[in-house]
Design a protein around this motif. Structure first.
Motif, mmCIF file in Angstrom:
data_model
loop_
_atom_site.group_PDB
_atom_site.id
_atom_site.type_symbol
_atom_site.label_atom_id
_atom_site.label_comp_id
_atom_site.label_asym_id
_atom_site.label_seq_id
_atom_site.Cartn_x
_atom_site.Cartn_y
_atom_site.Cartn_z
ATOM 1 N N ASP B 304 -52.741 37.561 90.207
ATOM 2 C CA ASP B 304 -52.295 38.276 91.402
ATOM 3 C C ASP B 304 -53.262 39.390 91.755
ATOM 4 O O ASP B 304 -54.268 39.605 91.062
ATOM 5 N N GLN B 305 -52.968 40.073 92.832
ATOM 6 C CA GLN B 305 -53.850 41.110 93.349
ATOM 7 C C GLN B 305 -54.090 42.211 92.321
ATOM 8 O O GLN B 305 -55.211 42.645 92.108
ATOM 9 N N THR B 306 -53.013 42.643 91.659
ATOM 10 C CA THR B 306 -53.128 43.760 90.722
ATOM 11 C C THR B 306 -54.102 43.441 89.597
ATOM 12 O O THR B 306 -54.960 44.261 89.250
ATOM 13 N N SER B 307 -53.975 42.241 89.030
ATOM 14 C CA SER B 307 -54.870 41.909 87.932
ATOM 15 C C SER B 307 -56.309 41.837 88.426
ATOM 16 O O SER B 307 -57.241 42.189 87.696
ATOM 17 N N SER B 308 -56.492 41.389 89.663
ATOM 18 C CA SER B 308 -57.854 41.336 90.185
ATOM 19 C C SER B 308 -58.419 42.739 90.339
ATOM 20 O O SER B 308 -59.613 42.962 90.111
ATOM 21 N N ALA B 343 -56.289 55.878 91.581
ATOM 22 C CA ALA B 343 -54.893 56.308 91.571
ATOM 23 C C ALA B 343 -54.053 55.517 92.572
ATOM 24 O O ALA B 343 -52.852 55.327 92.381
ATOM 25 N N SER B 344 -54.701 55.028 93.606
ATOM 26 C CA SER B 344 -53.940 54.357 94.666
ATOM 27 C C SER B 344 -53.289 53.052 94.188
ATOM 28 O O SER B 344 -52.370 52.548 94.811
ATOM 29 N N TYR B 345 -53.782 52.497 93.087
ATOM 30 C CA TYR B 345 -53.205 51.227 92.618
ATOM 31 C C TYR B 345 -51.804 51.413 92.044
ATOM 32 O O TYR B 345 -51.011 50.486 92.005
ATOM 33 N N ASN B 346 -51.529 52.636 91.518
ATOM 34 C CA ASN B 346 -50.215 52.911 90.948
ATOM 35 C C ASN B 346 -49.848 51.967 89.813
ATOM 36 O O ASN B 346 -48.815 51.297 89.840
ATOM 37 N N ILE B 347 -50.730 51.855 88.855
ATOM 38 C CA ILE B 347 -50.437 51.007 87.705
ATOM 39 C C ILE B 347 -50.159 51.922 86.517
ATOM 40 O O ILE B 347 -51.016 52.710 86.118
ATOM 41 N N ALA B 348 -48.955 51.819 85.956
ATOM 42 C CA ALA B 348 -48.602 52.638 84.793
ATOM 43 C C ALA B 348 -49.265 52.068 83.546
ATOM 44 O O ALA B 348 -49.635 50.890 83.499
#
Lengths: 196, 579
Positions: B304-308, B343-348
């Motif tokens: 998905d987008q986040t992992s990319s 920071a914009s990705y918001n991944i904890a």
């Protein structure tokens, strides 16, 4: 003996063990595949999108610009090229004459059968030329030891012209004479103008 | 009886096919020889961009290796002047190199072309587009100018680009040179641009090796490769340039523009302090960028987008530290990755760990785990990712050409390595007859190879194993050649289409020119429509369809090049990792 050959060995074992049975073999293919075979599967459509459109525009623009840049070298066209071609053709035809001896020989054979009168004519003419040529070559050697290409050509042309005036016979004969004459000329050249 | 007769041709064919015509043995050595398809494509590309004379000269050199001027003139039958010009063009574009003759000192200089460099013409749009996405319009124009002219001085680039930008702006506005200078410097900093190696660089290196040990076989090999620009210390050093001013607007008709450009360039030949320092596009750097992009998009499509975005961050972090030929990036700890994430990705943090585990477990193996310290060390498997992407490309090529069931057989063979015919039928769960048909089709297309393993040395069929297998690397090479052929065919077709309607195109161009001049002189609308009607409805239709076809063909060329890039990088990566 017979069973040992590689091809015939097909009989000596059970073909089924290879998974090739009677019924389940595909059709044998005869001949090469057609040049434009039917495509069973249609190609996937191209990607369409802003990126692709922009790249397409870039590609076409690039091609257009490159063709207008001085890097795009045009071959010389027009008069100069044509003249050059004829020059080259003249040189080439001469070389062919020298190299293609088998072809000229053939023609002499067919010719000699034609007419005895022609042969006589030719002999006469050869005699004339024998008289003329030595003088000429002497002249040439006196003039210059190493004449340029152009001058040689001129001289050659003069010779051709002289022959044409000398005998207004049929085409084949004149062709043959040219060949002979050329041979004679080149013999002369051996001593005098060794440019060829 | 009948089966025996039928068996013969199949066995024969199989035997022929198992000798795979692979270029594997060449390995890492610099490869200057080209295949027929590559030479053909080079010729077409050169013809389109530099004209037929350059094409002829380059083809002569590509086919025959290094040659001196006299030989080229003699063999091509082109006048010496034109040959010299063509060689200059090729040298200017980095596609040609001259070295002293191989027959010892005093022998005439020899010229050698590089087909790889010529094939890059196909990728020009992509380089320019990438520059646009990374550095905006200024970057786009800088790269475009440099690609068009091969090499330029910095001051030259800055001036033309500033002028071109000003040209496209609104009246009264203009671009300051300093803006372009800063974009240029950025491109150099990120290594997208580099200095051209000093002329004769190849010459000096070769002379050194030759004088060191005269009889080494290395000497000619050294001259085969173009001198690496990065071997010169100042490669990425921006010179101090005195450039003050703004882009100028030209008030000229469309046609006179180029001549004026050239004239002006000659006129203002004041010194800028960078004379003799020429710049070129660093294709290798672009290729690294393309590779990273390919991996990122693949991850986005697969997961998905986040992992990319995580992979993108990892690649960006290791951009500077990883060498271009490395098989994987330098290990990065989860902590480092977390800190570098925008920071914009918001991944904890816990989610990042989960994503990383997911990426490591993915069968495409884009990300690997290199250790446990620092919350886990992770790397991006660059070469493995390329190999997997190439494999996916092969699979999809088989699927689109032979159907999904053939692709199933192909994948099966890729996974299980070696299978007997019976096993293929069973594992693929396809009826035996159809499976055989597909398998033989794949075999005849050389996508699948047959390996014979005899139990006895007489190769008796009853005592021989017949294994079907897929060799990824040779198959990728074959597909790459097919791609080159495809592009050449596309270009050929496009040239044919334009040639067919050449007169129509000329007519429409003429009418457009008339329209433009009429509009400029303020003609009446009636007059304009009258001129417009000179192209009849059917002619217009023909023009439209021609435009559609040409656009499709051009677009197809661009898109085949993406596959070419992937396969080329995969093949290069295998040779780099073995050496």
């Amino acid at each position: 003996m017979a069973g040992k050959g590689r091809g015939v060995a097909a009989f000596s074992f059970n073909i089924e063990s290879l998974g090739i049975g009677r019924g389940n073999m595909p059709e044998t293919r005869v001949g090469p595949t057609p040049l434009f075979p039917n495509t069973e599967f249609k190609p996937v459509p191209l990607k369409v999108g802003e990126d692709e459109d922009y790249m397409l525009a870039l590609k076409q623009e690039m091609r257009g610009t490159m063709q207008r840049l001085p890097h795009n070298i045009k071959s010389q066209s027009g008069k100069a090229e044509v003249e050059k071609y004829t020059q080259r053709y003249l040189k080439q035809s001469r070389m062919d004459d020298e190299e293609w001896t088998p072809a000229t020989k053939k023609k002499t054979v067919t010719k000699s059968l034609k007419d005895t009168a022609d042969v006589l004519n030719k002999l006469e003419e050869l005699a004339k030329k024998d008289d003329m040529n030595p003088e000429k070559s002497d002249d040439e050697t006196e003039k210059e030891k190493k004449p340029g290409n152009e001058e040689d050509e001129d001289i050659e042309e003069e010779e051709y012209e002289e022959e044409d005036i000398e005998e207004d016979n049929d085409y084949i004969e004149s062709y043959f004479d040219n060949g002979e004459d050329f041979g004679a000329g080149s013999d002369d050249n051996m001593d005098g103008e060794a440019t060829y | 009886m009948k089966t025996a007769v039928r068996l013969q041709p199949i066995m024969h064919r199989a035997r022929r096919c198992c000798g795979i015509p692979a270029r594997e043995s060449r390995g890492a050595e610099v490869n200057t020889e080209m295949t027929t398809q590559e030479v053909r494509l080079c010729g077409l590309l050169l013809r389109e961009h530099f004209g037929e004379v350059v094409e002829k000269v380059a083809i002569q050199l590509l086919r025959n290796g290094a040659q001196n001027l006299r030989t080229i003139v003699h063999e091509t039958g082109i006048s010496a002047d034109l040959v010299k010009k063509s060689l200059c063009v090729l040298v200017q574009h980095g596609a040609c190199l001259f070295t002293p003759g191989r027959k010892g000192p005093g022998s005439p200089t020899e010229y050698r072309t590089f087909g790889d460099q010529i094939l890059r013409i196909l990728r020009y749009p992509r380089y320019i587009y990438t520059a646009k996405t990374l550095y905006g319009d200024t970057g786009e124009l800088i790269i475009e100018e440099l690609l068009q002219r091969g090499q330029m001085t910095m001051s030259g680039v800055v001036k033309t680009v500033a002028d071109r930008l000003t040209q496209n702006m609104e009246e009264g506005q203009s671009v300051d040179y300093s803006e372009v200078v800063s974009a240029f410097s950025k491109l150099v900093e990120t290594h997208f641009l580099q200095r051209c190696p000093p002329l004769g660089g190849g010459r000096t290196t070769e002379r050194q090796t030759a004088s060191g040990n005269p009889a080494t076989p290395d000497a000619p090999a050294a001259s085969k490769a173009p001198p690496a620009p990065e071997s010169f210390p100042d490669c990425y050093k921006v010179p101090h340039v005195k450039l003050i001013g703004r882009g100028k607007r030209q008030f000229a008709g469309e046609d006179g523009e180029d001549q004026r450009n050239a004239k002006r360039a000659r006129m203002d030949s004041e010194a800028h302090g960078d004379e003799g320092i020429y710049w070129q596009v660093n294709f290798e750097r672009f290729h690294l960028h393309f590779r990273d992009q390919a991996i990122i998009t693949a991850v986005a499509n697969k997961l998905d987008q986040t992992s990319s975005e995580i992979v993108r961050t990892m690649l960006r972090m290791s951009e500077v530290t990883t060498s271009p030929t490395a098989t994987c990036t330098k290990p990065l700890s989860a902590n480092e990755i977390f800190r570098s994430l925008p920071a914009s990705y918001n991944i904890a943090r816990p989610i990042l760990d989960q994503y990383l585990t997911l990426l490591v477990d993915d069968p495409m193996e884009f990300v690997g785990r290199a250790g446990e310290s620092g919350g886990g060390m992770f790397v991006v498997n660059l070469h493995r990712a390329l190999a997997n992407l190439a494999r996916a490309t092969l699979e999809s090529a088989v699927q689109e050409r032979f159907g999904s069931r053939s692709a199933r057989i192909f994948r099966l063979l890729l996974r299980k390595r070696h299978l007997e015919q019976k096993q293929v039928e069973d594992f693929a769960m396809i009826p035996a007859k159809e499976a055989k048909d597909m398998l033989y089709t794949l075999l005849s297309q050389n996508l699948v190879q047959l390996q014979e393993i005899p139990k006895t040395p007489d190769y008796a069929p009853s005592r021989t194993f017949y294994f079907y297998t897929v060799n990824q690397l040779p198959t990728a090479r074959m597909l790459l050649q097919n791609c080159y052929k495809t592009v050449a065919n596309l270009i050929d077709r496009r040239l044919f289409e334009t040639k067919e309607s050449k007169r129509l195109l000329e007519k429409s161009q003429r009418i457009e020119a008339i329209l433009a001049s009429l509009q400029a002189s303020g003609a009446e609308p009636e007059q304009l429509t009258e001129v417009k009607e000179m192209i009849t409805a059917p002619e217009k239709q023909q023009l439209d369809s021609l435009r559609l076809h040409v656009n499709k063909l051009d677009s197809a060329e661009n898109q085949v090049d993406e596959t070419i890039f992937l396969l080329e990088s995969y093949i290069n990566s295998t040779s780099a990792s073995t050496s």
